[in-house]
Write an enzyme that holds these catalytic residues in place. Structure first.
Site, PDB file in Angstrom:
ATOM      1  N   ASP A 218       0.862  -1.201   0.000  1.00 13.92           N
ATOM      2  CA  ASP A 218       0.000   0.000   0.000  1.00 13.92           C
ATOM      3  C   ASP A 218       0.891   1.242   0.000  1.00 13.92           C
ATOM      4  O   ASP A 218       2.104   1.141   0.204  1.00 13.92           O
ATOM      5  CB  ASP A 218      -0.873   0.007   1.259  1.00 13.92           C
ATOM      6  N   ASP A 220       0.595   3.608   2.272  1.00 13.13           N
ATOM      7  CA  ASP A 220       0.340   4.161   3.602  1.00 13.13           C
ATOM      8  C   ASP A 220      -0.767   5.225   3.486  1.00 13.13           C
ATOM      9  O   ASP A 220      -1.833   4.895   2.955  1.00 13.13           O
ATOM     10  CB  ASP A 220       1.648   4.697   4.222  1.00 13.13           C
TER      11      ASP A 220
HETATM   12  N1  LIG Z   1       1.173   1.289   5.799  1.00 11.70           N
HETATM   13  C1  LIG Z   1       1.730   0.435   6.648  1.00 11.70           C
HETATM   14  N2  LIG Z   1       2.198   0.860   7.839  1.00 11.70           N
HETATM   15  C2  LIG Z   1       2.787  -0.027   8.701  1.00 11.70           C
HETATM   16  N3  LIG Z   1       2.909  -1.325   8.453  1.00 11.70           N
HETATM   17  C3  LIG Z   1       2.446  -1.787   7.285  1.00 11.70           C
HETATM   18  N4  LIG Z   1       2.440  -3.011   6.756  1.00 11.70           N
HETATM   19  C4  LIG Z   1       1.856  -2.944   5.555  1.00 11.70           C
HETATM   20  N5  LIG Z   1       1.478  -1.680   5.268  1.00 11.70           N
HETATM   21  C5  LIG Z   1       1.851  -0.931   6.340  1.00 11.70           C
END
Ligand SMILES: Nc1ncnc2[nH]cnc12
Ligand SMILES: CSC[C@H]1O[C@H](OP(=O)(O)O)[C@H](O)[C@@H]1O
Length: 300
Positions: A218, A220
């Site tokens: 992703d 974030d």
């Molecule tokens: N955006 C994110 N923040 C922290 N850990 C994650 N693991 C997968 N995506 C994450």
């Protein structure tokens, strides 16, 4: 003593979110050892690759994912692997991307790390009468990263493998705020997860060569045109990522096993903790010395 004769397993794979088993391998043995720091997250599966290479596999959050990043018994996990004879770990992790050029499903080999955990995790084997300070300037293992990066063209789904990036490890379990996500970008961080620490630090204290293989799931929450990260997005992207992780492993593990057995993996961490101790012999707590004997036999 470190038990190497029976299992003869030098390499371990730690599976993260969405990677709980490595199917299709020949089972050698399942073990669940009680270490001086308790039991590991789950049973450790020792299996054999088609090449004959033996590996130990441990799912970080347990099969069924019942441990939060804060609850993972990291000291027991690393100690159990070391006691089996493991000298090198490839640790997989689902991460959020903090960079446009790292889209979901790309893989990343970090070489640097920023600690944003909050002191809730047991992060060292030392204390209680034995003081030692491990070198941690380079928290990951350059030699393993190089071996993995040599297979950068093997990934499917158009995924790219990025090398030498900076990871930030946050406490969680809730994801970051947008302000935090922007701040990590301004610090130079490229990816974010909740599990690089203390895993990498404890591996260093146990003299195990440790490299994280991060799988972007992703963006974030810093990217305005993208929906903020959810578990649903992470797990959707982990389907492709899991397949690529297994493909990469099958390619890399035989070479890694050979390098470990022939002692060509550099830097060589063996013996590094012998000279990191500070405590005078007569002041060392015998109980702590005994516990430490499980991972670093005869050192203190
Ligand atoms: N955006 C994110 N923040 C922290 N850990 C994650 N693991 C997968 N995506 C994450
Ligand atoms: C499920 S999203 C957050 C979760 O995923 C990552 O786990 P792992 O590193 O074990 O793959 C991240 O670190 C968080 O724990």
């Amino acid at each position: 003593m470190v038990v190497t004769e029976h299992h003869d397993v030098k390499i371990a794979v730690i599976g993260g979110s969405g990677l709980y088993n490595l199917e299709g391998l020949e089972l050698v043995e399942e073990v669940n050892p009680e270490t001086p720091w308790g039991f590991p997250s789950d049973k450790i599966i020792i299996s054999k690759l088609p090449s004959g290479t033996k590996i130990a596999f441990l799912p970080r959050h347990g099969r069924g994912h019942y441990l939060t990043p804060t609850e993972v018994p990291v000291r027991a996990n690393i100690a159990a692997l070391k006691h089996l004879g493991v000298e090198a770990i490839l640790a997989f992790s689902a991460v959020g991307s903090l960079r446009e050029e790292i889209p979901p499903c790309d893989f990343v080999l970090p070489d640097q790390l920023i600690d944003r955990t909050r002191g809730l995790r047991e992060a060292t084997y030392f204390g209680n009468g034995v003081v030692a300070h491990a070198g941690f300037a380079d928290p990951f293992h350059a030699g393993i990263a190089e071996l993995v990066y040599a297979h950068k063209d093997i990934l499917d789904f158009g995924a790219k493998l990025h090398n030498k990036k900076t990871a930030v490890c946050m406490e969680g379990p809730a994801f970051s705020t947008r302000a935090e996500s922007h701040m990590y970008r301004s610090w130079g961080a490229d990816i974010i997860n909740m599990s690089a620490l203390p895993e990498s630090k404890l591996a260093r204290e146990a003299e195990i060569a440790y490299q994280m293989v991060c799988m972007s799931t992703d963006y974030d929450c810093w990217r305005v045109e993208e929906e903020a990260v959810t578990v649903e997005t992470v797990m959707q992207n982990m389907v492709n990522n899991g397949a690529n992780a297994k493909k990469l492993l099958m390619a890399v593990l035989p070479a890694l096993d050979k390098a470990v057995r022939e002692n060509t993996l550099k830097p060589d961490l063996k013996g590094s903790m012998k000279f990191s101790g500070m405590t005078a012999k007569e002041k060392r707590n015998p109980e702590t010395v005994k516990k430490l004997d499980y991972i670093l036999p005869g050192y203190y």
